[in-house]
Design a protein around this motif. Structure first.
Motif, PDB file in Angstrom:
ATOM      1  N   UNK A 122       0.828  -1.212   0.000  1.00 53.91           N
ATOM      2  CA  UNK A 122       0.000   0.000   0.000  1.00 53.91           C
ATOM      3  C   UNK A 122       0.859   1.257   0.000  1.00 53.91           C
ATOM      4  N   UNK A 123       0.299   2.342  -0.456  1.00 57.30           N
ATOM      5  CA  UNK A 123       1.006   3.611  -0.399  1.00 57.30           C
ATOM      6  C   UNK A 123       0.888   4.220   0.987  1.00 57.30           C
ATOM      7  N   UNK A 124       1.248   5.476   1.086  1.00 56.99           N
ATOM      8  CA  UNK A 124       1.091   6.173   2.360  1.00 56.99           C
ATOM      9  C   UNK A 124       0.122   7.322   2.165  1.00 56.99           C
ATOM     10  N   UNK A 125      -0.514   7.723   3.229  1.00 53.58           N
ATOM     11  CA  UNK A 125      -1.479   8.829   3.187  1.00 53.58           C
ATOM     12  C   UNK A 125      -0.763  10.144   2.945  1.00 53.58           C
ATOM     13  N   UNK A 126      -1.424  11.030   2.225  1.00 57.92           N
ATOM     14  CA  UNK A 126      -0.915  12.385   2.091  1.00 57.92           C
ATOM     15  C   UNK A 126      -1.316  13.184   3.322  1.00 57.92           C
ATOM     16  N   UNK A 146       2.550  17.304   2.968  1.00 59.43           N
ATOM     17  CA  UNK A 146       3.349  16.399   2.172  1.00 59.43           C
ATOM     18  C   UNK A 146       2.460  15.418   1.404  1.00 59.43           C
ATOM     19  N   UNK A 147       2.777  15.243   0.123  1.00 58.64           N
ATOM     20  CA  UNK A 147       2.052  14.254  -0.666  1.00 58.64           C
ATOM     21  C   UNK A 147       2.431  12.862  -0.186  1.00 58.64           C
ATOM     22  N   UNK A 148       1.510  11.940  -0.280  1.00 60.02           N
ATOM     23  CA  UNK A 148       1.786  10.562   0.104  1.00 60.02           C
ATOM     24  C   UNK A 148       2.513   9.822  -1.002  1.00 60.02           C
ATOM     25  N   UNK A 149       2.603   8.506  -0.856  1.00 61.03           N
ATOM     26  CA  UNK A 149       3.258   7.678  -1.857  1.00 61.03           C
ATOM     27  C   UNK A 149       2.257   6.736  -2.474  1.00 61.03           C
ATOM     28  N   UNK A 150       2.418   6.483  -3.755  1.00 59.68           N
ATOM     29  CA  UNK A 150       1.509   5.594  -4.479  1.00 59.68           C
ATOM     30  C   UNK A 150       1.737   4.150  -4.064  1.00 59.68           C
ATOM     31  N   UNK A 151       0.713   3.305  -4.213  1.00 63.39           N
ATOM     32  CA  UNK A 151       0.910   1.871  -3.978  1.00 63.39           C
ATOM     33  C   UNK A 151       1.964   1.318  -4.952  1.00 63.39           C
TER      34      UNK A 151
END
Ligand code: MG
Length: 250
Positions: free
Chosen positions: A34-38, A42-47
């Motif tokens: 899974x990605x991380x929440x934005x 800061x923007x999150x990370x994509x899966x």
């Protein structure tokens, strides 16, 4: 040799399926990290299996009206440069899960459709409205997250202008046989994590002050973002093709 795989082979068939209940032969779904929440900062990370369309660095995956996209990129986001036109992805894709983040201008200006207007166009044709509707009345089918001109969102989940907001979409594009529509497009939209549309059928392409019928097109198309003259920002844009689902419904 003993078969140590978990599951059973002496159970009944699941109706409508080729597999038995708890079938040990049923293929395993693939593993995705899974990605991380934005956050606002800061923007999150994509899966792990997403196709990243914009990671904050540059617009190399996008084109403008005539050649390279002319929107501004800074501090991890892109911003509309009014008058340069819509931008669209070089990549064309179809049924998918799409994540996109946007922010309306923090300096509030204009009203109704003139405040923080932009748009997310699936396949370059079907618009999910982007608009600052925080204390900004407008017509219902033009609200933030509306399927523009045809279906208001279930709720208005807008954050204060200037704050980052999210759209998470599940998009099933239309299907045509020749010129004939055989399956209308369907869309699910979560705005800031809140359901705005659930598996909603698009009656037709989205347009301003008009209704126009579906016109046959390919099963894939670009994602486009609208230049409506307002300084709307975008970041962290990615999608995941839904190949498995496609196979299941076709
Ligand atoms: Mg718009």
């Amino acid at each position: 040799m003993t078969d140590n795989r978990p599951g059973y082979d002496d159970t009944p068939l699941i109706p409508g399926s080729n597999y038995k209940v708890h079938d040990k032969n049923r293929p395993q779904p693939r593993v995705v990290t899974p990605g991380t929440e934005s956050t606002q900062d800061k923007a999150g990370q994509a899966p792990s299996d997403a196709v990243v369309l914009f990671d904050g660095a540059d617009l190399s995956s996008w084109t403008g009206r005539a050649g390279p996209a002319q929107w501004k990129v800074q501090d991890g986001y892109m911003e509309v440069v009014p008058g340069t036109g819509n931008i669209k992805t070089r990549r064309h894709f179809g049924d998918c899960q799409l994540h996109i983040e946007w922010a309306a201008p923090g300096v509030v200006k204009g009203e109704s459709q003139g405040r923080g207007n932009s748009g997310v166009f699936l396949m370059g044709i079907y618009e999910v409205q982007v608009l600052d509707c925080f204390n900004n009345p407008t017509y219902a089918d033009g609200l933030t997250a509306a399927l523009y001109g045809q279906c208001p969102p279930l709720v208005n989940a807008c954050r204060n202008p200037g704050l980052w907001q999210t759209y998470d979409l599940i998009w099933l594009g239309p299907r045509f046989e020749g010129e004939k529509l055989v399956r209308p497009a369907r869309i699910t939209v979560l705005h800031n994590g809140i359901v705005a549309h659930h598996d909603k059928e698009l009656i037709c392409p989205t347009t301003h002050r008009a209704v126009q019928p579906y016109q046959s097109h390919a099963e894939i198309g670009p994602l486009a973002l609208q230049d409506h003259g307002d300084l709307v920002r975008y970041r962290n844009i990615w999608y995941r093709p839904m190949t498995d689902y496609d196979q299941a419904v076709n």
